[in-house]
Write an enzyme that holds these catalytic residues in place. Structure first.
Site, mmCIF file in Angstrom:
data_model
loop_
_atom_site.group_PDB
_atom_site.id
_atom_site.type_symbol
_atom_site.label_atom_id
_atom_site.label_comp_id
_atom_site.label_asym_id
_atom_site.label_seq_id
_atom_site.Cartn_x
_atom_site.Cartn_y
_atom_site.Cartn_z
ATOM 1 N N LYS A 1 4.700 11.823 13.420
ATOM 2 C CA LYS A 1 6.148 11.620 13.342
ATOM 3 C C LYS A 1 6.776 12.707 12.466
ATOM 4 O O LYS A 1 7.748 13.333 12.841
ATOM 5 C CB LYS A 1 6.444 10.225 12.780
ATOM 6 C CG LYS A 1 7.920 9.936 12.670
ATOM 7 C CD LYS A 1 8.185 8.554 12.110
ATOM 8 C CE LYS A 1 9.661 8.408 11.797
ATOM 9 N NZ LYS A 1 9.971 7.162 11.114
ATOM 10 N N HIS B 161 -21.461 -13.543 11.131
ATOM 11 C CA HIS B 161 -22.749 -13.163 10.542
ATOM 12 C C HIS B 161 -22.544 -12.203 9.384
ATOM 13 O O HIS B 161 -23.473 -11.527 8.961
ATOM 14 C CB HIS B 161 -23.638 -12.535 11.620
ATOM 15 C CG HIS B 161 -23.863 -13.479 12.765
ATOM 16 N ND1 HIS B 161 -24.891 -14.391 12.786
ATOM 17 C CD2 HIS B 161 -23.155 -13.687 13.900
ATOM 18 C CE1 HIS B 161 -24.818 -15.103 13.908
ATOM 19 N NE2 HIS B 161 -23.762 -14.699 14.596
ATOM 20 N N GLU C 261 -3.717 15.928 6.955
ATOM 21 C CA GLU C 261 -4.926 15.685 7.757
ATOM 22 C C GLU C 261 -4.689 16.157 9.202
ATOM 23 O O GLU C 261 -5.531 16.822 9.802
ATOM 24 C CB GLU C 261 -5.277 14.183 7.795
ATOM 25 C CG GLU C 261 -5.748 13.596 6.475
ATOM 26 C CD GLU C 261 -4.615 12.973 5.688
ATOM 27 O OE1 GLU C 261 -3.458 13.459 5.801
ATOM 28 O OE2 GLU C 261 -4.865 12.020 4.932
ATOM 29 N N LYS D 212 -0.491 11.470 -2.532
ATOM 30 C CA LYS D 212 -0.457 12.739 -1.786
ATOM 31 C C LYS D 212 -0.015 13.870 -2.713
ATOM 32 O O LYS D 212 -0.526 14.987 -2.648
ATOM 33 C CB LYS D 212 0.530 12.651 -0.615
ATOM 34 C CG LYS D 212 0.126 11.696 0.494
ATOM 35 C CD LYS D 212 1.167 11.767 1.629
ATOM 36 C CE LYS D 212 1.046 10.609 2.579
ATOM 37 N NZ LYS D 212 2.164 10.485 3.501
ATOM 38 N N GLY E 254 6.376 4.800 11.900
ATOM 39 C CA GLY E 254 5.084 5.277 12.397
ATOM 40 C C GLY E 254 4.187 4.134 12.860
ATOM 41 O O GLY E 254 3.580 4.185 13.925
ATOM 42 N N ARG E 255 4.104 3.063 12.067
ATOM 43 C CA ARG E 255 3.184 1.959 12.410
ATOM 44 C C ARG E 255 3.733 1.080 13.535
ATOM 45 O O ARG E 255 3.075 0.147 13.964
ATOM 46 C CB ARG E 255 2.864 1.146 11.161
ATOM 47 C CG ARG E 255 4.060 0.608 10.415
ATOM 48 C CD ARG E 255 3.677 0.077 9.034
ATOM 49 N NE ARG E 255 4.846 -0.275 8.225
ATOM 50 C CZ ARG E 255 5.521 0.573 7.478
ATOM 51 N NH1 ARG E 255 5.170 1.849 7.432
ATOM 52 N NH2 ARG E 255 6.558 0.170 6.759
ATOM 53 N N GLU F 285 1.172 -1.965 4.878
ATOM 54 C CA GLU F 285 2.102 -0.864 4.632
ATOM 55 C C GLU F 285 3.550 -1.373 4.718
ATOM 56 O O GLU F 285 4.437 -0.860 4.050
ATOM 57 C CB GLU F 285 1.871 0.281 5.638
ATOM 58 C CG GLU F 285 2.530 1.578 5.206
ATOM 59 C CD GLU F 285 2.058 2.800 5.987
ATOM 60 O OE1 GLU F 285 1.169 3.525 5.514
ATOM 61 O OE2 GLU F 285 2.584 3.026 7.093
HETATM 62 O O1 F6P Z 1 0.653 8.080 4.723
HETATM 63 C C1 F6P Z 1 1.208 7.051 5.437
HETATM 64 C C2 F6P Z 1 1.887 7.504 6.704
HETATM 65 O O2 F6P Z 1 3.093 8.082 6.402
HETATM 66 C C3 F6P Z 1 2.046 6.347 7.678
HETATM 67 O O3 F6P Z 1 3.189 5.610 7.431
HETATM 68 C C4 F6P Z 1 2.045 7.047 8.999
HETATM 69 O O4 F6P Z 1 1.749 6.170 10.056
HETATM 70 C C5 F6P Z 1 0.969 8.084 8.765
HETATM 71 O O5 F6P Z 1 1.111 8.460 7.407
HETATM 72 C C6 F6P Z 1 1.046 9.305 9.642
HETATM 73 O O6 F6P Z 1 2.301 9.919 9.534
HETATM 74 P P1 F6P Z 1 2.793 10.992 10.600
HETATM 75 O O7 F6P Z 1 2.881 10.320 11.926
HETATM 76 O O8 F6P Z 1 4.119 11.457 10.106
HETATM 77 O O9 F6P Z 1 1.783 12.099 10.619
#
Ligand code: F6P
Length: 498
Positions: free
Chosen positions: A171, A348, A177, A460, A232-233, A318
């Site tokens: 987003k 289990h 990452e 972060k 995002g979620r 979150e």
């Molecule tokens: O670090 C949390 C977050 O911002 C989440 O809310 C989001 O789903 C995820 O990182 C990835 O964010 P993006 O889609 O902006 O890469």
């Protein structure tokens, strides 16, 4: 007894053939009535209206939370700042459909994204993989989220570079990452002999930050937009869900949206006493107030839903893992810890604690009426799966006495049973939307903004100077404004091994 009071005493509720049985919650009719009164007094009904009307309920970011528009297949106008968003949403549907028809000879798709840009599509791809008679393009769908190169190495060892497509999903398009993994995959394509134009052809993105995405090198026609009014979620319904359409076809993706849309309509229109997301939220609220519960579990008796609890963890924690309310005042309660995994495996593992531990952990048992494969053994296995699910709930609720304290089951351990008629795209969509709406309801009941996540930022920020210190290879780093003495010592420990 009034009709409303009568409804409040029922334990079996259903919507779209999804059944919710709250009988083992141990909530009296009187308590249910009080819970519905609490819900009304909290302004929940108005909140639901505001949510769907695009009011700026995400107060801290001054935005609506309109993920429901992404599954509004009827295209009923949804306005943001007096502009109907549905033409832009359906334009993306058309582009997704066109892409499904365009891809031939693709062996591998590498979907790069993390958190909300990963869990939803990853869950859906797994959940639908063994649906009897589902049409699948049979591409290898790889999900690359972790910055740990073990995941990257595993994927690149299997993918065939010349027939791979890459979808970078972010987003913000600033997530470290994701951008580092995307660079690594592009470098792999190059090292594998793909030309610049082949790479451009292979590279797609889904984002709300078009400018940064273009700068990264994704061509405009390969960018699928979504918008800042989609958290995002809550984004699997947007082009973030592309893998679902690409692997199982656009009609399946549409069914997924249709299930969610139907659940939205139920949430929007059903009275609170018949409203599945509301009833589930209230049962948790009750257990929290009564037993001060610190955790709850979601146990899908469906191997295909093993990713569901991970998706739910982000959704709930979150969204609602917060200490202050919408006005910055401390809250009494917010999200408990959420965990779970597929049953019967989970039995289990940690069910010992559910039955005899000192903590009371409410459980959502999620079961599916129909077997989830067409193997010849499916019917017999499924019966055992269901009997285990029912037996666990009964044992937890009723307990069992014994002269030996070690063998006593205290009972009175609350649970819901959620029964889906079958596991297909429609009911998967309905299930996820049910939980999204439950999360939003809990936020409204706790007066928490469920649509921001300020708590993820600080770590972060701190990682940057720490990374710099690690890169220096020095083992005499001193504590500073950014790095405290403990962390400085840990950096020195790591650097002394270099
Ligand atoms: O670090 C949390 C977050 O911002 C989440 O809310 C989001 O789903 C995820 O990182 C990835 O964010 P993006 O889609 O902006 O890469």
């Amino acid at each position: 007894m009034s009709a409303q009071a009568q409804l409040a005493t029922q334990t079996i509720h259903s919507a779209l053939d999804v059944v919710l049985d709250t009988a083992y919650q141990g909530i009296s009719a009187d308590d249910w009535k009080k819970l519905f009164t609490t819900a009304r007094q909290s302004g929940l009904e108005q909140f639901i209206v505001d949510l769907f009307a695009g009011k700026h309920i995400n107060k801290s970011e001054d935005r609506p939370a309109l993920h429901s528009a992404l599954r509004n297949l009827s295209k009923t106008p949804v306005f943001i700042n007096e502009v109907d968003v549905m033409p832009a949403v359906s334009e993306v549907w058309h582009r997704i459909k066109a892409l499904c028809n365009k891809w031939v000879g693709v062996t591998d798709v590498i979907h790069i994204g993390i958190g909300g840009s990963d869990f939803g599509p990853r869950l859906a791809i797994e959940a639908l993989a063994h649906v009897p008679s589902i049409e699948s393009r049979g591409m290898r769908m790889h999900f690359l989220a972790n910055i740990d190169t073990a995941e990257l190495a595993r994927i690149l060892a299997r993918a065939q570079p010349h027939s791979t497509r890459v979808i970078v999903v972010s987003k913000s398009f600033t997530t470290l990452e994701t951008s580092m993994n995307a660079k690594a995959v592009v470098a792999w394509l190059k090292d594998s002999g793909c030309t610049k134009s082949q790479i451009t052809h292979a590279l797609y993105a889904v984002t709300a930050n078009i400018a940064a995405t273009k700068e990264f090198g994704v061509s405009e026609e390969n960018i699928f937009p979504f918008w800042d009014w989609v958290g995002g979620r809550y984004s699997v319904w947007s082009a973030v869900g592309l893998p679902i359409a690409l692997q199982y076809g656009f009609e399946t993706f549409k069914q997924f949206l249709a299930g969610a849309e139907a659940m939205d309509l139920h949430f929007k229109n059903a009275p609170l006493e018949e409203n599945l997301p509301v009833i589930m939220a209230l049962s948790l609220l009750h257990q929290q107030e009564k037993h001060d519960i610190k955790a709850y579990a979601a146990i899908p008796y469906a191997d295909a839903l093993d990713w569901f609890p991970k998706w739910l963890q982000q959704l709930d924690m979150e969204s609602n893992g917060k200490s202050v309310d919408r006005d910055g005042r401390p809250v009494k309660h917010s999200s408990p810890v959420v965990f779970g995994s597929a049953g019967s495996n989970a039995q289990h593992s940690y069910f010992q604690l559910f039955h005899q531990g000192t903590e009371i952990i409410p459980i959502d048992f999620i079961a599916v009426r129909e077997p989830m494969s067409d193997r010849p053994e499916a019917v017999a296995h499924h019966r055992i799966l269901l009997s285990n699910c029912l037996a666990q709930a009964q044992a937890l609720a009723n307990g069992k006495d014994d002269s030996n304290p070690n063998n006593v089951y205290p009972g009175k351990r609350p649970s819901n049973l959620l029964l889906l008629p079958k596991l297909n795209a429609f009911y998967l969509g309905a299930l996820l939307a049910l939980y999204e709406n439950r999360t939003a309801t809990l936020g409204a009941l706790w007066n928490i903004n469920s649509f921001d996540q300020p708590g993820v930022e600080y770590g972060k920020v701190l990682a940057k100077p720490i990374e710099k210190a690690l890169a220096s290879h020095q083992n005499d780093i001193q504590a500073s404004a950014d790095i405290d003495a403990v962390t400085a010592a840990r950096i020195n420990l790591l650097n002394s091994n270099n």
